[in-house]
Motif scaffolding. Structure first.
Motif, mmCIF file in Angstrom:
data_model
loop_
_atom_site.group_PDB
_atom_site.id
_atom_site.type_symbol
_atom_site.label_atom_id
_atom_site.label_comp_id
_atom_site.label_asym_id
_atom_site.label_seq_id
_atom_site.Cartn_x
_atom_site.Cartn_y
_atom_site.Cartn_z
ATOM 1 N N ARG A 137 0.849 -1.186 0.000
ATOM 2 C CA ARG A 137 0.000 0.000 0.000
ATOM 3 C C ARG A 137 0.887 1.238 0.000
ATOM 4 N N VAL A 138 0.699 2.076 -1.021
ATOM 5 C CA VAL A 138 1.504 3.302 -1.125
ATOM 6 C C VAL A 138 0.865 4.397 -0.261
ATOM 7 N N LEU A 139 1.592 4.881 0.742
ATOM 8 C CA LEU A 139 1.075 5.935 1.631
ATOM 9 C C LEU A 139 1.760 7.276 1.366
ATOM 10 N N ALA A 157 5.856 16.609 10.064
ATOM 11 C CA ALA A 157 4.749 17.221 9.307
ATOM 12 C C ALA A 157 4.076 16.184 8.415
ATOM 13 N N ILE A 158 4.871 15.265 7.896
ATOM 14 C CA ILE A 158 4.340 14.233 6.990
ATOM 15 C C ILE A 158 3.504 13.216 7.763
ATOM 16 N N TRP A 159 3.993 12.795 8.925
ATOM 17 C CA TRP A 159 3.221 11.824 9.731
ATOM 18 C C TRP A 159 1.944 12.472 10.254
ATOM 19 N N LYS A 160 2.035 13.755 10.573
ATOM 20 C CA LYS A 160 0.838 14.486 11.022
ATOM 21 C C LYS A 160 -0.207 14.508 9.907
ATOM 22 N N LYS A 161 0.262 14.812 8.705
ATOM 23 C CA LYS A 161 -0.613 14.873 7.539
ATOM 24 C C LYS A 161 -1.221 13.481 7.244
ATOM 25 N N LEU A 162 -0.414 12.451 7.434
ATOM 26 C CA LEU A 162 -0.912 11.082 7.208
ATOM 27 C C LEU A 162 -2.004 10.741 8.217
ATOM 28 N N TRP A 163 -1.830 11.227 9.448
ATOM 29 C CA TRP A 163 -2.861 10.949 10.464
ATOM 30 C C TRP A 163 -4.171 11.626 10.063
ATOM 31 N N SER A 164 -4.096 12.869 9.593
ATOM 32 C CA SER A 164 -5.345 13.551 9.234
ATOM 33 C C SER A 164 -5.999 12.862 8.040
ATOM 34 N N LYS A 165 -5.205 12.241 7.176
ATOM 35 C CA LYS A 165 -5.755 11.547 6.019
ATOM 36 C C LYS A 165 -6.321 10.167 6.387
ATOM 37 N N ASP A 206 -0.654 14.049 16.773
ATOM 38 C CA ASP A 206 -1.120 13.453 15.510
ATOM 39 C C ASP A 206 -0.031 12.588 14.864
ATOM 40 N N ALA A 207 1.180 13.140 14.809
ATOM 41 C CA ALA A 207 2.289 12.384 14.212
ATOM 42 C C ALA A 207 2.510 11.089 14.987
ATOM 43 N N LYS A 208 2.453 11.204 16.306
ATOM 44 C CA LYS A 208 2.657 10.000 17.121
ATOM 45 C C LYS A 208 1.512 8.999 16.902
ATOM 46 N N SER A 209 0.304 9.485 16.742
ATOM 47 C CA SER A 209 -0.820 8.586 16.469
ATOM 48 C C SER A 209 -0.606 7.817 15.171
ATOM 49 N N ALA A 210 -0.112 8.541 14.141
ATOM 50 C CA ALA A 210 0.139 7.880 12.851
ATOM 51 C C ALA A 210 1.144 6.750 13.010
#
Ligand SMILES: [Zn+2]
Length: 392
Positions: A199-201, A250-258, A298-302
Motif C-alpha cells: 500500500r503506497v502511503l 509534518a508528513i506523519w501528522k498529515k498522514l494521520w489527518s488523512k 497526531d504524528a505520534k498517532s500515525a
C-alpha cells in the motif's frame, strides 16, 4: 525458506531486504548504504556489502540480482554505494569480468522510484553522484517504457513510479506503472505475486499551498509503503511492515489527518522508526532550542497503529542517553510507549562488537526476531505450506 525482513547494520542509514516466501524467493531491497571505507579500520560497516550479497540469488548468467530496488529518498545514507555495487544502464552492457578488486555488479530487475521525492530533495540540497546516477537510471527506464508503450519491457528495464509527479503531463504515458498515494501494488517485477501487496502511503502529491509544499520538502519527503508480507499462502498479512525513509513530523501528522478514520492503512507488525529514530519524526520542537519540547500527538498517532506484539526497529547507531539526534534517546522512549519490542541495528548483537544483520523470520503469527525459538519452528512449518510454482 520462509519470508524474511533483514535490517543491515549501516549506522545512521537504511538498507532493508525483504525476501518473499514464493518459489522464486523474490527480493525487494529498500535503500542501500554501503560506505565502503576499506582503508579505514574504524569503519565497521564495510562488510554490509558482503552481508547483502550472501543473501542474494544469481540469475542463469551468474549475475547477482534483486527483483526490486526501492529508493525511499535520494539522501546519501539511503543510496550510498549504488554505483559501486549495482549495474546501472542497459543489461547488454553488463560487465561479466569486473576489474581486479571489484565484484560482479548486482542487477536491479525493477526500480521503484518517486519523481516527486526527487524534486523535493533537489530543491532542498545538492544531490550526490549516487543519487544523480539513480535518477539517470530511473529516467532511462521511464523513457524506454514510454517508447515501447509498455510492451516487451524485461528484467533490468522495469520501473514503477511511486506517487504523482508535480503535474500529470510529467507522467504522461506512464499511467500503467504509476502508483498514487492510496494505491496498492500487487505486481512485482512484472508478475502478480500473492506473497506480498504494497500500500503506497507516500509521498504526498504536490501541495497547491506554497507553505505546505515547503513543509513537505523540509520534512524529508520519502516513499512510504505498508508492505503486507505473507508467511505462506494461508497468511497473506503475517507481517505488515511500515517503512517511510526519513519522513518527518509534518508528513506523519498529515498522514494521520488523512487516515485517522481508516487506521488499517497505518497498522503494522514491524515499523522502521523514521529517520533513524530522529526526534524530528515526532516533534516540531527543537530539543536544543525549546525548554520543554512536545511530541506532536497526531504524528505520534500515525506511528502508533501497532498490532499486538509489534516490533519497532531503529536503523541507526547505538542509542545513547545524551543529546545525539539521530538516533534520539527521547524518541526511543516515545516508541517504547507504543511497543516494548524496540530494537536497534547498532546494538545487535550488542553495542561493542561488529554488528550483524538483524533478521526477522516471518511466521504465520508475525515477525520473529533472531534467537526466537518460535522462528525456527515457524520457518519449518512455513516451508511445508509453500505455494506451487506459477503465479500466473
Ligand atoms: Zn537517512
Amino acid at each position: 525458506m520462509s519470508a524474511k525482513v533483514t535490517f543491515f547494520p549501516v549506522a545512521n542509514g537504511d538498507m532493508t531486504l525483504i525476501i518473499l516466501n514464493d518459489t522464486n524467493e523474490t527480493s525487494i531491497l529498500i535503500d542501500v548504504n554501503i560506505r565502503c571505507a576499506a582503508d579505514d579500520p574504524e569503519d565497521d560497516t564495510c562488510d554490509v556489502a558482503n552481508q547483502l550479497r550472501t543473501r542474494l540469488k544469481t540469475d542463469d548468467k551468474g549475475r547477482p540480482y534483486v527483483d526490486v530496488f526501492v529508493l525511499s529518498h535520494p539522501d546519501q545514507d539511503h543510496c550510498s554505494g549504488l554505483q559501486k555495487h549495482f549495474h546501472l544502464g542497459k543489461l547488454d552492457d553488463y560487465k561479466y569480468e569486473p576489474p581486479e578488486g571489484e565484484e560482479l555488479k548486482i542487477v536491479i530487475r525493477e526500480i521503484w522510484s518517486s519523481p516527486m521525492v526527487y524534486r523535493r530533495a533537489s530543491t532542498n540540497h545538492t544531490l550526490t553522484d549516487d543519487a544523480k546516477a539513480f535518477n539517470t537510471e530511473a529516467k532511462r527506464r521511464a523513457n524506454l517504457y514510454k517508447e515501447k508503450v509498455g510492451v516487451g519491457i524485461t528484467d533490468g528495464d522495469r520501473i514503477l513510479i511511486i506517487g504523482e509527479d508535480e503535474s500529470p503531463d510529467k507522467t504522461k504515458g506512464l499511467e500503467g506503472i504509476l502508483y498514487k498515494q492510496g494505491d496498492t501494488i500487487t505486481r512485482i517485477n512484472g508478475t502478480y505475486n500473492s506473497m506480498a501487496s504494497m500500500r503506497v502511503l507516500g509521498p504526498f502529491p504536490k501541495d497547491a499551498d506554497e507553505e505546505e509544499e515547503k513543509s513537505l520538502q523540509k520534512n524529508h519527503s520519502s516513499v512510504i509503503i505498508q508492505y503486507h508480507i505473507a508467511s505462506d499462502a494461508a497468511h497473506p498479512d503475517a507481517c505488515i511492515f511500515l517503512t517511510g525513509g526519513d519522513a518527518e513530523v509534518a508528513i506523519w501528522k498529515k498522514l494521520w489527518s488523512k487516515y485517522k478514520n481508516n487506521t488499517d492503512d497505518l497498522k503494522y507488525d514491524l515499523l522502521l522508526a523514521p529517520h533513524h529514530c530522529s526526534w524530528h519524526a515526532l516533534s516540531f520542537d527543537s530539543r536544543s532550542k525549546v525548554a520543554d519540547p512536545k511530541v506532536d500527538a497526531d504524528a505520534k498517532s500515525a506511528l502508533s497503529q501497532a498490532n499486538f506484539g509489534a516490533y519497532i526497529m531503529s536503523s541507526s547507531k547505538a542509542i545513547k542517553d545524551d543529546d545525539t539526534d539521530p538516533p534520539c534517546h527521547a524518541a526511543k522512549k516515545e516508541y517504547l510507549t507504543i511497543s516494548k519490542n524496540f530494537k536497534c541495528t547498532g546494538e545487535y548483537p550488542n553495542t561493542t562488537t561488529t554488528h550483524e544483520p538483524f533478521e526477522f523470520i516471518i511466521a504465520a503469527d508475525g515477525p520473529q526476531p533472531p534467537g526466537n525459538k518460535k522462528a525456527s519452528v515457524a520457518a519449518a512449518a512455513v516451508s511445508m505450506a509453500r505455494e506451487p510454482l506459477s503465479h500466473g
